[in-house]
Structure formats: C-alpha cells, structure tokens
Design a protein around this motif. Structure first.
Motif, PDB file in Angstrom:
ATOM      1  N   VAL A 260       0.688  -1.267   0.026  1.00 43.11           N
ATOM      2  CA  VAL A 260       0.134   0.132  -0.066  1.00 43.11           C
ATOM      3  C   VAL A 260       1.013   1.165   0.134  1.00 43.11           C
ATOM      4  CG1 VAL A 260      -1.925  -0.958   1.023  1.00 43.11           C
ATOM      5  CG2 VAL A 260      -0.260  -0.175   2.574  1.00 43.11           C
ATOM      6  N   SER A 261       2.017   1.107   0.280  1.00 43.34           N
ATOM      7  CA  SER A 261       2.945   2.353   0.190  1.00 43.34           C
ATOM      8  C   SER A 261       3.417   2.660  -1.349  1.00 43.34           C
ATOM      9  CB  SER A 261       4.141   1.998   0.886  1.00 43.34           C
ATOM     10  OG  SER A 261       5.051   1.309   0.162  1.00 43.34           O
ATOM     11  N   LEU A 262       3.032   2.047  -2.492  1.00 45.94           N
ATOM     12  CA  LEU A 262       3.315   2.152  -3.712  1.00 45.94           C
ATOM     13  C   LEU A 262       1.990   3.092  -4.369  1.00 45.94           C
ATOM     14  CD1 LEU A 262       4.893  -1.189  -5.052  1.00 45.94           C
ATOM     15  CD2 LEU A 262       5.996   0.899  -4.189  1.00 45.94           C
ATOM     16  N   PRO A 263       2.496   4.054  -4.960  1.00 45.48           N
ATOM     17  CA  PRO A 263       1.341   4.840  -5.756  1.00 45.48           C
ATOM     18  C   PRO A 263       0.824   3.862  -6.576  1.00 45.48           C
ATOM     19  CG  PRO A 263       3.456   5.527  -6.390  1.00 45.48           C
ATOM     20  CD  PRO A 263       3.703   4.567  -5.374  1.00 45.48           C
ATOM     21  N   THR A 264      -0.622   4.257  -6.525  1.00 48.25           N
ATOM     22  CA  THR A 264      -1.430   3.342  -7.551  1.00 48.25           C
ATOM     23  C   THR A 264      -2.103   4.285  -8.514  1.00 48.25           C
ATOM     24  OG1 THR A 264      -2.198   1.729  -6.019  1.00 48.25           O
ATOM     25  CG2 THR A 264      -3.581   1.848  -7.807  1.00 48.25           C
ATOM     26  N   THR A 265      -1.749   4.124  -9.900  1.00 51.53           N
ATOM     27  CA  THR A 265      -2.489   4.950 -10.879  1.00 51.53           C
ATOM     28  C   THR A 265      -3.399   4.067 -11.362  1.00 51.53           C
ATOM     29  OG1 THR A 265       0.003   5.717 -11.564  1.00 51.53           O
ATOM     30  CG2 THR A 265      -1.750   6.129 -12.955  1.00 51.53           C
ATOM     31  N   THR A 266      -4.626   5.167 -11.350  1.00 56.00           N
ATOM     32  CA  THR A 266      -5.928   4.602 -11.964  1.00 56.00           C
ATOM     33  C   THR A 266      -6.227   5.195 -13.233  1.00 56.00           C
ATOM     34  OG1 THR A 266      -6.696   3.977  -9.931  1.00 56.00           O
ATOM     35  CG2 THR A 266      -8.233   4.206 -11.411  1.00 56.00           C
ATOM     36  N   VAL A 267      -6.434   4.679 -14.249  1.00 58.92           N
ATOM     37  CA  VAL A 267      -6.718   5.364 -15.732  1.00 58.92           C
ATOM     38  C   VAL A 267      -7.938   4.873 -16.030  1.00 58.92           C
ATOM     39  CG1 VAL A 267      -5.827   5.642 -17.758  1.00 58.92           C
ATOM     40  CG2 VAL A 267      -4.192   5.012 -16.214  1.00 58.92           C
ATOM     41  N   VAL A 268      -9.107   5.839 -16.121  1.00 58.42           N
ATOM     42  CA  VAL A 268     -10.482   5.620 -16.767  1.00 58.42           C
ATOM     43  C   VAL A 268     -10.496   6.187 -18.180  1.00 58.42           C
ATOM     44  CG1 VAL A 268     -12.763   6.451 -16.329  1.00 58.42           C
ATOM     45  CG2 VAL A 268     -11.260   6.132 -14.323  1.00 58.42           C
ATOM     46  N   LEU A 269     -10.611   5.057 -18.894  1.00 56.27           N
ATOM     47  CA  LEU A 269     -10.801   5.250 -20.269  1.00 56.27           C
ATOM     48  C   LEU A 269     -12.179   5.640 -20.780  1.00 56.27           C
ATOM     49  CD1 LEU A 269      -9.649   6.005 -23.297  1.00 56.27           C
ATOM     50  CD2 LEU A 269      -9.558   3.497 -23.507  1.00 56.27           C
ATOM     51  N   ASP A 270     -12.923   6.574 -21.278  1.00 55.26           N
ATOM     52  CA  ASP A 270     -14.163   6.926 -21.607  1.00 55.26           C
ATOM     53  C   ASP A 270     -14.116   6.136 -22.980  1.00 55.26           C
ATOM     54  OD1 ASP A 270     -16.818   7.597 -22.454  1.00 55.26           O
ATOM     55  OD2 ASP A 270     -16.429   9.783 -22.556  1.00 55.26           O
ATOM     56  N   THR A 271     -15.045   5.113 -23.159  1.00 53.69           N
ATOM     57  CA  THR A 271     -15.181   4.410 -24.301  1.00 53.69           C
ATOM     58  C   THR A 271     -16.477   4.817 -25.021  1.00 53.69           C
ATOM     59  OG1 THR A 271     -16.033   2.467 -23.113  1.00 53.69           O
ATOM     60  CG2 THR A 271     -13.751   2.429 -23.771  1.00 53.69           C
ATOM     61  N   VAL A 331      -9.602  -2.842 -26.548  1.00 58.03           N
ATOM     62  CA  VAL A 331     -10.484  -1.921 -26.388  1.00 58.03           C
ATOM     63  C   VAL A 331     -11.252  -1.311 -27.668  1.00 58.03           C
ATOM     64  CG1 VAL A 331      -9.901  -1.586 -24.135  1.00 58.03           C
ATOM     65  CG2 VAL A 331      -9.353   0.180 -25.887  1.00 58.03           C
ATOM     66  N   SER A 332     -12.436  -1.071 -27.635  1.00 54.55           N
ATOM     67  CA  SER A 332     -13.032  -0.273 -28.785  1.00 54.55           C
ATOM     68  C   SER A 332     -14.407   0.558 -28.484  1.00 54.55           C
ATOM     69  CB  SER A 332     -13.804  -1.314 -29.777  1.00 54.55           C
ATOM     70  OG  SER A 332     -14.738  -2.170 -29.009  1.00 54.55           O
ATOM     71  N   ALA A 333     -14.653   1.462 -28.935  1.00 56.50           N
ATOM     72  CA  ALA A 333     -15.631   2.564 -28.777  1.00 56.50           C
ATOM     73  C   ALA A 333     -17.055   1.815 -28.916  1.00 56.50           C
ATOM     74  CB  ALA A 333     -15.404   3.636 -29.899  1.00 56.50           C
ATOM     75  N   GLU A 334     -17.841   1.980 -28.147  1.00 60.35           N
ATOM     76  CA  GLU A 334     -19.253   1.473 -28.141  1.00 60.35           C
ATOM     77  C   GLU A 334     -20.139   2.352 -27.512  1.00 60.35           C
ATOM     78  OE1 GLU A 334     -18.947  -2.102 -25.522  1.00 60.35           O
ATOM     79  OE2 GLU A 334     -18.117  -0.943 -23.968  1.00 60.35           O
ATOM     80  N   SER A 335     -21.428   2.121 -28.013  1.00 58.97           N
ATOM     81  CA  SER A 335     -22.492   3.160 -27.665  1.00 58.97           C
ATOM     82  C   SER A 335     -23.108   2.849 -26.403  1.00 58.97           C
ATOM     83  CB  SER A 335     -23.379   3.210 -28.992  1.00 58.97           C
ATOM     84  OG  SER A 335     -24.222   1.649 -28.953  1.00 58.97           O
ATOM     85  N   ARG A 336     -23.037   1.715 -25.824  1.00 54.76           N
ATOM     86  CA  ARG A 336     -23.907   1.199 -24.821  1.00 54.76           C
ATOM     87  C   ARG A 336     -23.200   1.721 -23.423  1.00 54.76           C
ATOM     88  NH1 ARG A 336     -23.226  -5.185 -23.968  1.00 54.76           N
ATOM     89  NH2 ARG A 336     -20.833  -5.378 -24.221  1.00 54.76           N
ATOM     90  N   HIS A 337     -21.748   2.029 -23.348  1.00 60.16           N
ATOM     91  CA  HIS A 337     -21.241   2.118 -22.110  1.00 60.16           C
ATOM     92  C   HIS A 337     -20.695   3.836 -22.174  1.00 60.16           C
ATOM     93  CE1 HIS A 337     -20.199  -2.063 -21.458  1.00 60.16           C
ATOM     94  NE2 HIS A 337     -21.380  -1.709 -20.620  1.00 60.16           N
TER      95      HIS A 337
END
Length: 418
Positions: A260-271, A331-337
C-alpha cells in the motif's frame, strides 16, 4: 506490393539474437501441408474455352486456321497442367517479425522456403491472408536443391487490434499463367497491433511512497495488506496459505498481498463513441496507454477502467507494461457504455493515489461526479481529446486538452512539475 528478397544462406547467430530480443517469433515450425491441387486460372479457363470453340468451328465448317488456333490453345492448356502437376518437395513457413508492434510501426511477414528435392524450384509464389483477405503475393527466387531462401513483405499496422495473418498459400504456376498448384502451409498466426505511446513521467502523489519504485517482488511486512486469494504456485510462501479457503475449494489457496506504500495509478478511459469525433478515440487510447505504461514501467500498480468495468491485467499486482498495452490493444468504442458507467465502477473500488480520466470533447463532462472523485485521490487529472482549450468547462480539477498524441508530452510535463 514490394518484397525484399534474401539470397540463400544459413541462419546466423545474429538472426537468433534479433529473434529473441526484438522479434520474439512464435510458431516457427515446419509447415503443415494442406490440400494441394493443380487447377486452371481464369486465363487458363478462357484459353480452354477459346480452344474448344475454335476446334468446333474449324472442324465443323472446315476452317483450317480456326482448327489450328484451337489445337494450339488446347496444347497450351495441356502444357500448363503438365508443368504444374508435379508436387514440389519443399518445406515452407512464415514468421511474423515482431509479433507485437505499436500502431504504424513496421511489422513484416518473412516467408522461409527450403528445397528438400533434387531439382531447382522455379516459379514459386507465396500468398498470405490478412484478416481473411488474400493479399501480399510474394514472388520467390529460384531455390537450388538443399538451399533456403527468404522473402519479406510488410504487414498493415495502421489499425490497432488483433490481426489474423494466414494461413499462407504456396503457389507454383506455369510460365504462361494458365494453371497453378496451390498448397496451404501452416496455420494462422496473430499480429497484435498495440496503441502508440510516448514517454511520460509518473505524476507525484501527495503521500510518502517508494518514489524509485519497488526493488523486489515483495516489500516490508509493514506495508503489505491483503488483496485477494489465488491458487498456489510453486515457490509461494507457505505462511500465506489460507487453509480455510483451501479446505472449502479443494485447492491450495494463498493470500495475494499488495504494497500500500506504492502509488497506484488509476486510468479511466471513456469508451463511449458519442464522446469522440472522427479519429479522436484512437488518440484517447494512445493517451491512456502512455499514462498506464509510464506507471507500469516504474513498477507501480496500475488499474484500467472503462465503462464496461475493470480491465484484467493478470494475476500479479505489478502487471508489467506488456500486459497493459496488450489489454488496451483490444478496447473499442461502443454506444452502450459511457463515462458515467466508468465512474460507477470507480466508485465501487477502493481509493487510490493518482486518477487520470481520458475522455473526448463532444459531450459535456459530469463535473459534479468528477469533483467528488477528487476527495478520494491525492492527484487527479482530466485529459480531453479533440476539444479546444477555450471550450473546456471549470471542474475544480486540472484539465489537459490534446488533439494529437505528441501534444500530451509538454502539457503532461508541466503538470508533473506543479
């Protein structure tokens, strides 16, 4: 189609080094011989029909010239079938160099042909298929008995994703182009076209961390906490076996711990495809891949999220850059998400250190929800692709706007120095 031919030569140690370090070739095996058949080409069928018709007209009406023309045409077809009838004694394979490549980088198919017979092979051609489409005919030079030749051709890498290459067809035709013998060699292989990336520094977070990254696969016990259970593999510490779960499942289960001492990088990609204009989604994937790769190469934990959920990155907490790039290749772009779906997933996860949200510029951002996320992360950044700086809205969190991937580097470095 332009091919680069190589003269007959034995394999050198340099070839082996290149294959191991950069290419990582797979499925380098003698070709599995499929169906082999000699058949007429469209030109051959046309000549055959012309010959039959000319013979019929010449014989029936007494035209010696037409009869001679028909006999000559039939003789040419017969010569072509006799030429292509013998089955060549040959071993063939196709290698993909490299098996993984970034979008728009060079990947090659290498046809290797070995003559196992006693006669020189002439008129050989290799035809490959990419994504099920027959393409890339490669004319092979004459192959003396016992010799090996290679021919190269470039594979298309302009579209990200998994590209099926093969199976390869080995074709031998006659000099007139009237008949050919076709044999299927080997099986289909997969070329993985990854996103493009640029080198980025890791954004510093507000807590005290191992800034140089972990130096081993484990850390001091004081910084480890339970994360999940997984099956035992040879070499695991038996002190971390969870006996109650092992008894319940019938398989030896061990605790998977995280530092838990390591910095966690969270990447959110809008698809969500409605968030992007033409071509902007690929740039967004490149941006997300660059951010995640920077953290993974520093051996920091990475989480990747889309509207469909959390992307699996392997069993270990440190997935490595290769796993990150492989996952983002598909990953691919989609309309439902949409971005809201991705934020729903994020709210169910534990808090982290750095949050980077990558989205397009065609839809308004959920500013209130993004503002709430800032309280759960030490550092938060929104990267918008395909929107002008004047069109950005106030969110209470830093924003970067990029049109091209190369625009990300200077803007990201300025943000890292804040």
């Amino acid at each position: 189609m332009t091919s680069v031919r190589e003269s007959a030569r034995p394999r050198t140690p340099a070839d082996d080094e290149n294959a191991e370090a950069g290419a990582r070739l797979r499925s380098v095996r003698p070709a599995a011989v499929g169906l082999s058949s000699s058949r007429l080409t469209p030109s051959g069928r046309a000549v055959l029909g012309t010959g039959v018709a000319a013979c019929a007209v010449g014989w029936g009406l007494g035209y010696a010239e037409a009869l001679a023309l028909g006999v000559a045409a039939l003789a040419a077809v017969a010569f072509a079938l006799v030429w292509t009838h013998p089955t060549p004694s040959v071993r063939a394979r196709r290698e993909i160099v490299p098996i993984r490549v970034a979008r728009d980088e060079t990947a090659q198919g290498v046809v290797v042909l070995h003559n196992t017979g006693t006669r020189t092979l002439r008129g050989m051609r290799a035809e490959d298929r990419v994504a099920g489409v027959p393409v890339f005919p490669v004319d092979l030079p004459p192959v003396p008995p016992g010799a090996e030749v290679r021919a190269r051709y470039r594979l298309p890498t302009d579209q990200r994703g998994s590209v099926e290459v093969g199976p390869m067809l080995l074709v031998r035709g006659d000099p007139l182009g009237l008949a050919r013998r076709v044999r299927e060699c080997g099986s289909a292989e997969t070329l993985l076209v990854r996103p493009r990336t640029v080198p980025l520094p890791v954004l510093p977070a507000g807590r005290t961390h191992h800034l140089e990254g972990p130096t081993s696969d484990t850390a001091e016990d004081g910084t480890l906490t339970f994360h999940s259970l997984r099956e035992y593999v040879l070499g695991d510490d038996m002190r971390r076996v969870h006996w109650r779960s092992s008894a319940r499942t019938g398989r030896l289960m061990v605790r998977r711990m995280i530092d838990v001492s390591l910095p966690t990088t969270t990447v959110v990609l809008d698809t969500g495809q409605d968030a992007y204009r033409d071509g902007a989604f690929e740039t967004a994937v490149d941006v997300a891949a660059s951010v995640a790769e920077a953290a993974a190469r520093s051996h920091f934990p990475v989480r990747l999220l889309t509207g469909g959920g959390l992307l699996p990155l392997g069993d270990g907490h440190d997935p490595g850059a290769d796993h990150v790039l492989d996952r983002l290749s598909l990953v691919s772009a989609e309309s439902r998400h949409t971005l809201s779906d991705a934020l729903d997933v994020l709210e169910r996860l534990r808090e982290g250190d750095t949050l980077v949200v990558v989205t397009g510029g065609e839809l308004p951002l959920p500013g209130e929800r993004l503002g709430r996320m800032r309280g759960r992360f030490d550092r938060m950044l929104v990267v918008r692709v395909g929107v002008s700086a004047a069109a950005t809205t106030a969110l209470g969190v830093p924003q970067l706007t990029v049109d091209l991937l190369d625009d990300l580097v200077p803007a990201w470095r300025r943000e890292a120095m804040r």
